[in-house]
Design an enzyme around this catalytic site. Structure first.
Site, PDB file in Angstrom:
ATOM      1  N   LYS A  44       0.855  -1.195   0.000  1.00  0.00           N
ATOM      2  CA  LYS A  44       0.000   0.000   0.000  1.00  0.00           C
ATOM      3  C   LYS A  44       0.888   1.241   0.000  1.00  0.00           C
ATOM      4  CE  LYS A  44      -3.548   2.780   0.516  1.00  0.00           C
ATOM      5  NZ  LYS A  44      -4.328   3.129  -0.691  1.00  0.00           N
ATOM      6  N   ILE A  70     -10.105   5.775  -0.997  1.00  0.00           N
ATOM      7  CA  ILE A  70      -9.519   5.402   0.294  1.00  0.00           C
ATOM      8  C   ILE A  70      -8.796   6.611   0.880  1.00  0.00           C
ATOM      9  CG2 ILE A  70      -7.955   3.783   1.469  1.00  0.00           C
ATOM     10  CD1 ILE A  70     -10.413   2.452   0.054  1.00  0.00           C
ATOM     11  N   GLY A  71      -8.133   7.356   0.018  1.00  0.00           N
ATOM     12  CA  GLY A  71      -7.450   8.567   0.490  1.00  0.00           C
ATOM     13  C   GLY A  71      -6.101   8.275   1.132  1.00  0.00           C
ATOM     14  N   CYS A 129      -2.423   8.767  -7.869  1.00  0.00           N
ATOM     15  CA  CYS A 129      -3.569   8.586  -6.971  1.00  0.00           C
ATOM     16  C   CYS A 129      -4.644   9.622  -7.305  1.00  0.00           C
ATOM     17  CB  CYS A 129      -3.152   8.732  -5.510  1.00  0.00           C
ATOM     18  SG  CYS A 129      -4.589   8.690  -4.415  1.00  0.00           S
ATOM     19  N   THR A 192      -6.235   3.938 -11.366  1.00  0.00           N
ATOM     20  CA  THR A 192      -7.691   3.939 -11.572  1.00  0.00           C
ATOM     21  C   THR A 192      -8.180   5.130 -12.387  1.00  0.00           C
ATOM     22  OG1 THR A 192      -7.861   4.960  -9.398  1.00  0.00           O
ATOM     23  CG2 THR A 192      -8.217   2.593  -9.511  1.00  0.00           C
ATOM     24  N   GLY A 218     -11.248  -2.622 -11.930  1.00  0.00           N
ATOM     25  CA  GLY A 218     -11.971  -3.878 -12.188  1.00  0.00           C
ATOM     26  C   GLY A 218     -12.185  -4.139 -13.666  1.00  0.00           C
ATOM     27  N   GLY A 244      -5.137  -3.599 -14.874  1.00  0.00           N
ATOM     28  CA  GLY A 244      -6.428  -2.976 -15.132  1.00  0.00           C
ATOM     29  C   GLY A 244      -7.434  -4.068 -15.446  1.00  0.00           C
ATOM     30  N   GLY A 266      -5.238  -6.405  -9.037  1.00  0.00           N
ATOM     31  CA  GLY A 266      -5.700  -5.521  -7.973  1.00  0.00           C
ATOM     32  C   GLY A 266      -7.069  -5.896  -7.457  1.00  0.00           C
TER      33      GLY A 266
HETATM   34  O1  RRO Z   1      -5.716   5.363  -1.500  1.00  0.00           O
HETATM   35  C1  RRO Z   1      -6.398   5.630  -2.511  1.00  0.00           C
HETATM   36  O2  RRO Z   1      -7.469   6.255  -2.456  1.00  0.00           O
HETATM   37  C2  RRO Z   1      -5.947   5.234  -3.868  1.00  0.00           C
HETATM   38  C3  RRO Z   1      -4.638   5.337  -4.298  1.00  0.00           C
HETATM   39 BR1  RRO Z   1      -3.217   5.845  -3.187  1.00  0.00          BR
HETATM   40  C4  RRO Z   1      -4.331   5.038  -5.648  1.00  0.00           C
HETATM   41  O3  RRO Z   1      -3.183   5.123  -6.133  1.00  0.00           O
HETATM   42  N1  RRO Z   1      -5.348   4.666  -6.478  1.00  0.00           N
HETATM   43  C5  RRO Z   1      -6.619   4.553  -6.023  1.00  0.00           C
HETATM   44  O4  RRO Z   1      -7.516   4.207  -6.811  1.00  0.00           O
HETATM   45  N2  RRO Z   1      -6.907   4.845  -4.725  1.00  0.00           N
END
Ligand code: RRO
Length: 304
Positions: A44, A70-71, A129, A192, A218, A244, A266
């Site tokens: 992560k 997720i942030g 991100c 993503t 997905g 992907g 993923g």
């Molecule tokens: O943590 C996230 O929200 C997040 C990250 Br770091 C990323 O690189 N890609 C994503 O889809 N979520």
């Protein structure tokens, strides 16, 4: 069947890597299967300081995948090094540390600090991100910013350096060339796709985060990801890690034919925790059934 691959300076026993953010630090999955089955794990993403991440809800299901915000929740560098890193010595696979930040100096600090630790085999620079107000995808959408950042990080580490690209650009090949010019060893793609899910009755987004926006992953993104892997394969000389929407061996082989030397899995880990573990043997079985004796002979062989 020998599935070993070389990604520039980094050798992997097979091309299957668990993608960042869907595999934690690998320790929970190690209770289900031996990580030695995998070519590698991308941890992560880490930032210099701890992050608690975005408010809930952070994930919504799409018809064919997920939307997440997720942030960047993570324990920060110091706690990672003291509390997590020692346990990673039990994982017999390549470990990629994913690093993220709001400013170039943060990436440089992380790269330099993590390079001190022998258990880290490679770095993956997360310039993509979609859920970060500062930095993140803002770097990855500018070729100039990517080249400058990679150049700075390159000076701070001798570890093999992958750069993970965002698909949220018009011309991903241009960004890949910038990463190559900055001194990257490997290109990982794609992160993503920026998306939004709506609850029309409540008139609200389905997830919190930045104005309800999040990253789509997905099976739905596989055709776009494959197109981008092909574009980047034609544009740079570096080895590629494609991802992907990969959830089975034939998905993985499609990415190899498009130009990837290795793949990451993923979102599939969240629906089938054995997804990664099953892939190498299944890829070998498919190759044997087509009388293909080496995986590397398949890389980039797509007819145009
Ligand atoms: O943590 C996230 O929200 C997040 C990250 Br770091 C990323 O690189 N890609 C994503 O889809 N979520």
């Amino acid at each position: 069947m020998d599935l070993s691959v070389k990604l520039g300076p980094l050798a992997l026993k097979n091309p299957v890597i668990a993608a960042s953010g869907t595999f934690g630090f690998g320790l929970d999955f190690a209770e289900l299967f031996s990580p030695s089955l995998l070519g590698g794990i991308v941890l992560k993403s880490l930032t210099r300081e701890p992050r608690i991440g975005n408010p809930a809800p952070r994930i919504a299901e799409t018809p064919s995948g997920l939307l997440n915000s997720i942030g960047l929740e993570n324990p920060g560098l110091d706690r990672f090094v003291s509390d997590v890193l020692p346990s990673l010595s039990m994982l017999d696979t390549r470990i990629f540390a994913s690093i993220a930040g709001g400013k170039p100096g943060e990436f440089v600090h992380l790269a330099s600090a993590l390079s001190e630790h022998r258990r880290i085999d490679a770095l993956e620079l997360n310039v993509s991100c979609p859920n970060q107000a500062e930095g993140g995808m803002a770097f990855g959408t500018s070729p100039k910013a990517v080249e400058s950042l990679v150049t700075q990080v390159r000076k701070a580490t001798k570890l093999p350096l992958a750069v993970k690209l965002t698909p949220n650009v018009t011309d991903i090949a241009e960004v890949a060339r910038a990463a190559e010019a900055g001194g990257a060893d490997i290109i990982s793609l794609v992160n993503t796709f920026l998306g939004l899910m709506v609850d029309w009755r409540k008139r609200t987004p389905q997830i919190a985060g930045l104005r309800g926006r999040g990253g789509v992953s997905g099976p739905a993104i596989k055709p776009m990801a494959l197109r981008m892997v092909r574009d980047v394969f034609k544009a740079v000389r570096l080895p590629l890690i494609g991802m992907g929407g990969i959830s089975c061996a034939s998905d993985a082989l499609e990415f190899i034919v498009a130009g990837a030397s290795a793949v990451q899995v993923g979102t599939a880990n969240l629906t089938n925790p054995m997804a990664c573990a099953e892939l190498p043997a299944e890829m070998a079985r498919l190759l044997e059934s087509e009388c293909i004796s080496s995986l590397s002979s398949l890389v980039g062989t797509l007819a145009d």
